[in-house]
Design a protein around this motif. Sequence first.
Motif, short mmCIF file in Angstrom:
data_model
loop_
_atom_site.label_atom_id
_atom_site.label_comp_id
_atom_site.label_asym_id
_atom_site.label_seq_id
_atom_site.Cartn_x
_atom_site.Cartn_y
_atom_site.Cartn_z
N ASN A 5 -28.90 52.40 3.03
CA ASN A 5 -29.53 51.10 2.80
C ASN A 5 -30.63 50.82 3.83
O ASN A 5 -31.49 49.95 3.59
CB ASN A 5 -28.49 49.98 2.83
N PRO A 61 -34.81 49.79 -3.19
CA PRO A 61 -33.50 49.49 -3.78
C PRO A 61 -33.47 48.14 -4.49
O PRO A 61 -33.90 47.13 -3.94
CB PRO A 61 -32.55 49.49 -2.57
N GLU A 102 -31.38 44.87 -6.43
CA GLU A 102 -30.29 44.03 -5.95
C GLU A 102 -29.02 44.17 -6.76
O GLU A 102 -28.03 43.49 -6.49
CB GLU A 102 -30.74 42.56 -5.91
N ASP A 103 -29.02 45.04 -7.76
CA ASP A 103 -27.80 45.35 -8.50
C ASP A 103 -27.96 46.70 -9.17
O ASP A 103 -29.00 47.35 -9.03
CB ASP A 103 -27.46 44.25 -9.52
N CYS A 131 -28.12 50.17 -6.01
CA CYS A 131 -27.71 49.14 -5.05
C CYS A 131 -26.28 49.38 -4.57
O CYS A 131 -26.01 49.35 -3.37
CB CYS A 131 -27.82 47.75 -5.72
N GLU A 132 -25.39 49.65 -5.49
CA GLU A 132 -23.98 49.84 -5.12
C GLU A 132 -23.78 51.08 -4.26
O GLU A 132 -23.00 51.06 -3.30
CB GLU A 132 -23.12 49.93 -6.38
N TRP A 165 -24.88 50.09 -0.78
CA TRP A 165 -24.38 48.89 -0.11
C TRP A 165 -22.87 48.64 -0.22
O TRP A 165 -22.32 47.87 0.58
CB TRP A 165 -25.10 47.66 -0.67
N VAL A 215 -24.64 41.81 -0.35
CA VAL A 215 -25.21 42.74 -1.31
C VAL A 215 -24.11 43.71 -1.74
O VAL A 215 -23.32 44.15 -0.91
CB VAL A 215 -26.39 43.55 -0.70
N GLY A 216 -24.07 44.04 -3.02
CA GLY A 216 -23.06 44.96 -3.50
C GLY A 216 -21.69 44.31 -3.62
O GLY A 216 -21.55 43.08 -3.55
#
Length: 495
Positions: free
Chosen positions: A301, A373, A375-376, A380-381, A384, A400-401
Amino acid sequence: MTAATVLVGPERTMSADSQSRADELKQQGNTAFKEKHYALAQQFYTKALDVDPANPQLWANRAFAAIRLEEFGSAIADASKALELDPKYAKAFYRRGDASYALGHFKDAVRDFRAAIRLAPSDPDLRRKLAESEKEVKRQAFEQALAMPDEASVSEQVVLEEITVEDSYTGPRMEADESGQLRATLDFVRAMLAAFKDEQLIHRRYAMEIILQAQAILKALPSLVDVDIPQGTELTVCGDTHGQFFDLLRIFDLNGLPSETNPYLFNGDFVDRGSWSVEIILTLLAFKCLYPAHMHLTRGNHEAKSMNTIYGFVGEVKAKYTAQMADVFRETFCWLPLGYVLGGKVLVVHGGPPVQCNASLDQVRKYDRNREPPEDGPMCEMLWNDPQDQPGMLPNKRGVGVAFGPDVAKRWLESQGLQMVVRSHEVKEEGFEVAHDGYTITIFSAPNYCDQMGNKGAFIRFDSDCTPSFTQFDAAPHPNKRPMAYAAGAWASML
């Protein structure tokens, strides 16, 4: 009001015993915080809130501890609760602004710092942070205004031949191969490491050669890379290194330099926080050029523009080289793979598996990762997410995540035919942690993180059966340069 009851604030009363207990827990939290035991401080503030839940100062204190633990989502929630209880509490606006800035939510940070300044107009640190936040808002607006759909990349505009290596340069020099292309040999890399250890830089021409050659190698990779571990061999997985170059040298001292017979995987967060991020990333990219099939690099990240702007890497590159090189690094980070599968059994990813969006391995392999990156979604996962002890999924404390429980990890891994996930992303006191009944392992390779956490570092060696073995190590001595030395002045205190 009875003798056993005390007035502790507007419309708030509690027993004298309860007040004494809350004050005692708060003081224990303050002491732990001063000693930089932030998780312990957070625990004491939580216990104090169980006794005195309407105390805005306790909520703000817990928010501060969460910021130091990089749990920015929790910090925003706690500061917001403090403001519900006391809308004129300047420190709560301050804490929420800090957390919003750390997440790159600069407009929210501006709003809160302005509110804090109205209540505490003489605080110079608030004014510095407001100015820095306003600067970032303007920068974002300027970049959006200039953005063009098919704008040529900065990397493509670099003309290496125009970067002259002066005769006065006395550092390591690259030699040209038969085609005339400058290449990093093992001798050059060894000399580069020695120069970095003496706090000397390599020439900008050679740095650019390394970055662009590594970028070309990374572009050819899928977003999820499969790596075999042949019988009789081992592969070493390292976690966050965060600009702690002298601790990277300790890893190499303990475990040997990367080579075709000693492969490595570094699991993201190479840069930011520590003040030798340039040296770390050039080292790792140089070994990627030397051994493309035996040096593996995952995106973390902190391989992202928003993080690099806040936590020092952009400032460091500009100080040591040029703004153009910072942009070339940014574009190179966008080509880092999101994860690796070792021996068909182990997923290595910086944050965690994409459990909320339930993306499959095949979907990740085909994912278009060449971007900042989102935000979903799976990217993202994977950068984060964090594990949690309780079953199920919850919003991540970082803001986040998601946080995923043992049942979620087991279900997703089994659906993909995997045995475990190895991830990094979190400081661990012992340098590693085995959780979720062995389904989830965290590895962290930056000992005494930011010169203050007191944690060990660790790395993992996997054999051909994907059985892990752990090596712990202590922090190495380093020159007297503080963490985040290149971050904007108002934010160097966010440690």
